[in-house]
Design an enzyme around this catalytic site. Structure first.
Site, mmCIF file in Angstrom:
data_model
loop_
_atom_site.group_PDB
_atom_site.id
_atom_site.type_symbol
_atom_site.label_atom_id
_atom_site.label_comp_id
_atom_site.label_asym_id
_atom_site.label_seq_id
_atom_site.Cartn_x
_atom_site.Cartn_y
_atom_site.Cartn_z
ATOM 1 N N ASP A 86 0.877 -1.171 0.000
ATOM 2 C CA ASP A 86 0.000 0.000 0.000
ATOM 3 C C ASP A 86 0.916 1.223 0.000
ATOM 4 O O ASP A 86 1.646 1.455 0.969
ATOM 5 C CB ASP A 86 -0.880 -0.019 1.242
ATOM 6 C CG ASP A 86 -1.824 1.174 1.330
ATOM 7 O OD1 ASP A 86 -1.669 2.140 0.540
ATOM 8 O OD2 ASP A 86 -2.710 1.159 2.203
ATOM 9 N N VAL A 87 0.902 2.015 -1.064
ATOM 10 C CA VAL A 87 1.845 3.126 -1.175
ATOM 11 C C VAL A 87 1.604 4.201 -0.127
ATOM 12 O O VAL A 87 2.478 5.041 0.109
ATOM 13 C CB VAL A 87 1.825 3.758 -2.581
ATOM 14 C CG1 VAL A 87 2.237 2.742 -3.639
ATOM 15 C CG2 VAL A 87 0.462 4.376 -2.906
ATOM 16 N N ASN A 113 2.739 5.894 -10.255
ATOM 17 C CA ASN A 113 1.475 5.876 -10.976
ATOM 18 C C ASN A 113 0.243 5.653 -10.098
ATOM 19 O O ASN A 113 -0.859 6.051 -10.465
ATOM 20 C CB ASN A 113 1.541 4.770 -12.038
ATOM 21 C CG ASN A 113 0.194 4.429 -12.616
ATOM 22 O OD1 ASN A 113 -0.371 5.177 -13.405
ATOM 23 N ND2 ASN A 113 -0.348 3.289 -12.212
ATOM 24 N N TYR A 181 -9.220 14.967 -5.869
ATOM 25 C CA TYR A 181 -8.348 14.420 -6.907
ATOM 26 C C TYR A 181 -7.558 15.526 -7.595
ATOM 27 O O TYR A 181 -6.330 15.426 -7.753
ATOM 28 C CB TYR A 181 -9.194 13.651 -7.928
ATOM 29 C CG TYR A 181 -8.391 12.953 -9.001
ATOM 30 C CD1 TYR A 181 -7.780 11.729 -8.745
ATOM 31 C CD2 TYR A 181 -8.250 13.505 -10.271
ATOM 32 C CE1 TYR A 181 -7.042 11.071 -9.720
ATOM 33 C CE2 TYR A 181 -7.523 12.855 -11.259
ATOM 34 C CZ TYR A 181 -6.914 11.644 -10.977
ATOM 35 O OH TYR A 181 -6.189 11.004 -11.951
ATOM 36 N N LYS A 185 -3.430 16.236 -7.805
ATOM 37 C CA LYS A 185 -2.716 16.207 -9.079
ATOM 38 C C LYS A 185 -2.010 17.530 -9.357
ATOM 39 O O LYS A 185 -0.931 17.541 -9.970
ATOM 40 C CB LYS A 185 -3.674 15.830 -10.212
ATOM 41 C CG LYS A 185 -4.148 14.385 -10.124
ATOM 42 C CD LYS A 185 -2.975 13.397 -10.106
ATOM 43 C CE LYS A 185 -3.399 11.960 -10.115
ATOM 44 N NZ LYS A 185 -2.248 11.023 -10.159
#
Length: 276
Positions: A86-87, A113, A181, A185
């Site tokens: 899990d990043v 990614n 989101y 980003k």
């Protein structure tokens, strides 16, 4: 060895050492190159990881779902290192990159990614829990993986490497109801620029790929129609995810004397340039 590290150890994870992987002392970077891809179990991550493997790279596949990672690895199992992680979890990221260093001794390329979104909503309808979950994966996860890769690239010999972050078209322009989101980003762009600057003295290059409407399971809804800035709904065109993977492969293959700081690849007619 703690439980997190044991879970990610190549032996404990039942990863059979490839006969093509040789000790670093006997290997030349020109013979074997080593990459890590996060979110490698599906979508853009899977396509990019498989493109790298087909091009001869040894690739560490990171993601939460081991079964999906093994499906990715099935294309070229002798070139894959499956590392469930899990990043957003610092201990799991550290364990994964420790496993990479033990197995290969170096890392030449990281494709940061892994990401997630949230149901569309106005900001006043978004819970703090959902906000934090998106930030944890998209931003903190990218930071943790970049930090681990950067450290390894600094101390390995020969030193240096490349980090590419997945920014998305949302790093430039939001969709309606995408506050969490889109915020992450936009933040990825700051991460990319700072990595590119700080990496110079260590021979570490950094860039960002902004992908628009690559066809994956996540973009199936685009074919039914998605909300637009003018308040309506419109079906949006998509492109083959292989084009995004080819762009990542191009960036990965550059010599460290050259860099692509930002690259956008998108479905030609998607509503982004100009007014749609």
């Amino acid at each position: 060895m703690d439980s997190a590290h044991a879970a990610l150890d190549p032996v404990a994870a039942h990863v059979t050492p490839s006969p093509e992987v040789v000790p670093l002392a006997a290997a030349s970077p020109l013979q074997t190159r080593f990459a890590a891809v996060t979110g490698a179990g599906s979508g853009i991550g899977r396509a990019a990881a498989q493109a790298l493997m087909q091009a001869g790279w040894q690739v560490a596949l990171l993601g939460r779902r081991e079964a999906m990672l093994r499906e990715t690895a099935a294309l070229a199992p002798e070139r894959a290192l499956v590392l469930p992680a899990d990043v957003a979890d610092e201990a799991q990221v550290s364990a994964a990159f420790d496993a990479i260093e033990r197995r290969w001794g170096r890392l030449d390329f990281l494709f940061n990614n892994a990401g997630r979104g949230a149901p569309a909503s106005d900001i006043d309808e978004l819970s703090l829990e959902t906000w934090r979950a998106v930030v944890d994966v998209n931003l903190t996860g990218s930071f943790l993986c970049a930090r681990a890769a950067f450290g390894l690239m600094k101390r390995q010999s020969p030193r240096g490497g490349r980090i590419v972050n997945n920014g998305s078209i949302s790093a430039h322009a939001p969709r309606p109801g995408s506050i969490a989101y889109t915020s992450t980003k936009h933040a990825i762009t700051g991460l990319t620029k700072t990595l590119a600057l700080d990496g110079r003295r260590h021979d570490i290059a950094a860039g960002q790929i902004d992908i628009g409407n690559a066809e994956t399971d996540l973009t199936e809804r685009f074919k039914q129609g998605v909300p637009q800035a003018h308040g309506g709904t419109m079906v949006e065109p998509v492109m083959d995810v292989g084009h995004a993977a080819s762009a990542v492969l191009y960036m990965a293959g550059l010599p460290l004397s050259a860099n692509v700081p930002f690259l956008t690849v998108m479905a030609t007619k998607m509503p982004y340039i100009g007014r749609g």
